[in-house]
Design a protein around this motif. Structure first.
Motif, PDB file in Angstrom:
ATOM      1  N   MET A 122       0.831  -1.170   0.000  1.00  0.00           N
ATOM      2  CA  MET A 122       0.000   0.000   0.000  1.00  0.00           C
ATOM      3  C   MET A 122       0.885   1.246   0.000  1.00  0.00           C
ATOM      4  N   LEU A 123       0.488   2.216  -0.779  1.00  0.00           N
ATOM      5  CA  LEU A 123       1.179   3.496  -0.880  1.00  0.00           C
ATOM      6  C   LEU A 123       0.269   4.584  -0.337  1.00  0.00           C
ATOM      7  N   LYS A 124       0.818   5.404   0.554  1.00  0.00           N
ATOM      8  CA  LYS A 124       0.087   6.569   1.059  1.00  0.00           C
ATOM      9  C   LYS A 124       0.900   7.811   0.742  1.00  0.00           C
ATOM     10  N   ILE A 125       0.235   8.802   0.184  1.00  0.00           N
ATOM     11  CA  ILE A 125       0.844  10.105  -0.041  1.00  0.00           C
ATOM     12  C   ILE A 125       0.117  11.069   0.889  1.00  0.00           C
ATOM     13  N   VAL A 126       0.884  11.727   1.745  1.00  0.00           N
ATOM     14  CA  VAL A 126       0.315  12.532   2.824  1.00  0.00           C
ATOM     15  C   VAL A 126       0.790  13.976   2.699  1.00  0.00           C
ATOM     16  N   GLN A 127      -0.129  14.906   2.831  1.00  0.00           N
ATOM     17  CA  GLN A 127       0.232  16.328   2.834  1.00  0.00           C
ATOM     18  C   GLN A 127       0.946  16.647   4.145  1.00  0.00           C
ATOM     19  N   GLY A 128       2.169  17.172   4.052  1.00  0.00           N
ATOM     20  CA  GLY A 128       2.929  17.536   5.247  1.00  0.00           C
ATOM     21  C   GLY A 128       3.587  16.334   5.903  1.00  0.00           C
ATOM     22  N   ALA A 129       4.009  16.527   7.148  1.00  0.00           N
ATOM     23  CA  ALA A 129       4.742  15.490   7.886  1.00  0.00           C
ATOM     24  C   ALA A 129       3.870  14.258   8.127  1.00  0.00           C
ATOM     25  N   LEU A 130       4.526  13.104   8.180  1.00  0.00           N
ATOM     26  CA  LEU A 130       3.829  11.846   8.433  1.00  0.00           C
ATOM     27  C   LEU A 130       3.580  11.654   9.928  1.00  0.00           C
ATOM     28  N   ASP A 131       2.450  11.067  10.257  1.00  0.00           N
ATOM     29  CA  ASP A 131       2.169  10.635  11.627  1.00  0.00           C
ATOM     30  C   ASP A 131       2.675   9.195  11.722  1.00  0.00           C
ATOM     31  N   THR A 132       3.984   9.054  11.937  1.00  0.00           N
ATOM     32  CA  THR A 132       4.593   7.726  11.915  1.00  0.00           C
ATOM     33  C   THR A 132       4.074   6.834  13.039  1.00  0.00           C
ATOM     34  N   ASP A 133       3.733   7.407  14.179  1.00  0.00           N
ATOM     35  CA  ASP A 133       3.196   6.589  15.274  1.00  0.00           C
ATOM     36  C   ASP A 133       1.933   5.857  14.828  1.00  0.00           C
ATOM     37  N   LYS A 134       1.021   6.572  14.205  1.00  0.00           N
ATOM     38  CA  LYS A 134      -0.234   5.959  13.765  1.00  0.00           C
ATOM     39  C   LYS A 134       0.010   4.953  12.643  1.00  0.00           C
ATOM     40  N   LEU A 135       0.818   5.343  11.665  1.00  0.00           N
ATOM     41  CA  LEU A 135       1.096   4.436  10.547  1.00  0.00           C
ATOM     42  C   LEU A 135       1.747   3.142  11.038  1.00  0.00           C
ATOM     43  N   LEU A 136       2.751   3.275  11.896  1.00  0.00           N
ATOM     44  CA  LEU A 136       3.438   2.082  12.405  1.00  0.00           C
ATOM     45  C   LEU A 136       2.504   1.203  13.231  1.00  0.00           C
ATOM     46  N   LYS A 137       1.644   1.818  14.013  1.00  0.00           N
ATOM     47  CA  LYS A 137       0.674   1.052  14.809  1.00  0.00           C
ATOM     48  C   LYS A 137      -0.236   0.245  13.886  1.00  0.00           C
ATOM     49  N   ASP A 138      -0.762   0.894  12.849  1.00  0.00           N
ATOM     50  CA  ASP A 138      -1.648   0.213  11.903  1.00  0.00           C
ATOM     51  C   ASP A 138      -0.925  -0.925  11.182  1.00  0.00           C
ATOM     52  N   TYR A 139       0.295  -0.655  10.718  1.00  0.00           N
ATOM     53  CA  TYR A 139       1.051  -1.672   9.983  1.00  0.00           C
ATOM     54  C   TYR A 139       1.448  -2.836  10.896  1.00  0.00           C
ATOM     55  N   GLN A 140       1.809  -2.529  12.141  1.00  0.00           N
ATOM     56  CA  GLN A 140       2.194  -3.593  13.065  1.00  0.00           C
ATOM     57  C   GLN A 140       0.987  -4.469  13.413  1.00  0.00           C
TER      58      GLN A 140
END
Length: 145
Positions: free
Chosen positions: A1-19
Motif C-alpha cells: 500500500m502506498l500513502k501520499i500525505v500532505q505535510g509530515a507523516l504521523d509515523t506513530d499511527k502508521l506504524l501502529k496500523d502496519y504492526q
C-alpha cells in the motif's frame, strides 16, 4: 500500500496500523525505515513534489515483487512542506521471516532513490530552493528527478 500525505507523516499511527496488520497475518518480521528531515545549515525543512501517477505505477511494480517471497511492502511519503525533526518517508517490509524481508530492503531503497518521481526542495528563509544536486534524470520520462 502506498500513502501520499500532505505535510509530515504521523509515523506513530502508521506504524501502529502496519504492526497490527503484521500481527494479524502472523508475520514474524517487521522491518522499518523512517526518513526524518535533518538539520542542515540554515534549512528549516524540506518540501516535496510528487508526480503521483508515475509514483503509483512505480510502486505497483514494487508491491507485486515481494509477494513471491511472502513479503508485504508498505510505503508512505510526504508531499509539500516537512519541517526539520519531522518524518517525510516511511517504508515497512513485513513477512513470515526476516531473511526474505531483509533481502528486498537494500534493493528497494536503491531503486527508490533512483526511480521514484519525487523532487526535493530546501525550505530556507520562507523560500523553496530546488535541490538540483540531489536529483538525476528519471529513466524513460524525459523528466529531471
Amino acid at each position: 500500500m502506498l500513502k501520499i500525505v500532505q505535510g509530515a507523516l504521523d509515523t506513530d499511527k502508521l506504524l501502529k496500523d502496519y504492526q497490527e496488520e503484521a500481527c494479524t497475518k502472523n508475520f514474524g518480521a517487521f522491518c522499518v525505515f523512517v526518513g526524518i528531515v535533518r538539520e542542515e545549515g540554515n534549512v528549516q525543512g524540506l518540501s516535496f513534489d510528487i508526480y503521483e501517477a508515475l509514483l503509483k505505477t512505480w510502486f505497483e511494480k514494487w508491491r507485486h515483487q515481494p509477494k513471491d517471497l511472502g513479503v508485504v511492502l508498505k510505503m508512505a511519503h510526504s508531499v509539500g512542506d516537512v519541517l526539520i525533526r519531522h518524518s517525510s518517508f516511511l517504508c515497512v517490509l513485513m513477512g513470515a521471516n526476516t531473511k526474505n524481508a531483509l533481502k528486498l530492503y537494500e534493493y528497494f531503497f536503491k531503486n527508490f532513490k533512483r526511480n521514484a518521481p519525487i523532487w526535493k526542495c530546501y525550505l530556507s528563509d520562507n523560500e523553496r530552493i530546488y535541490a538540483k544536486k540531489k536529483d538525476h534524470l528519471l529513466k524513460g520520462s524525459g523528466l529531471l528527478a
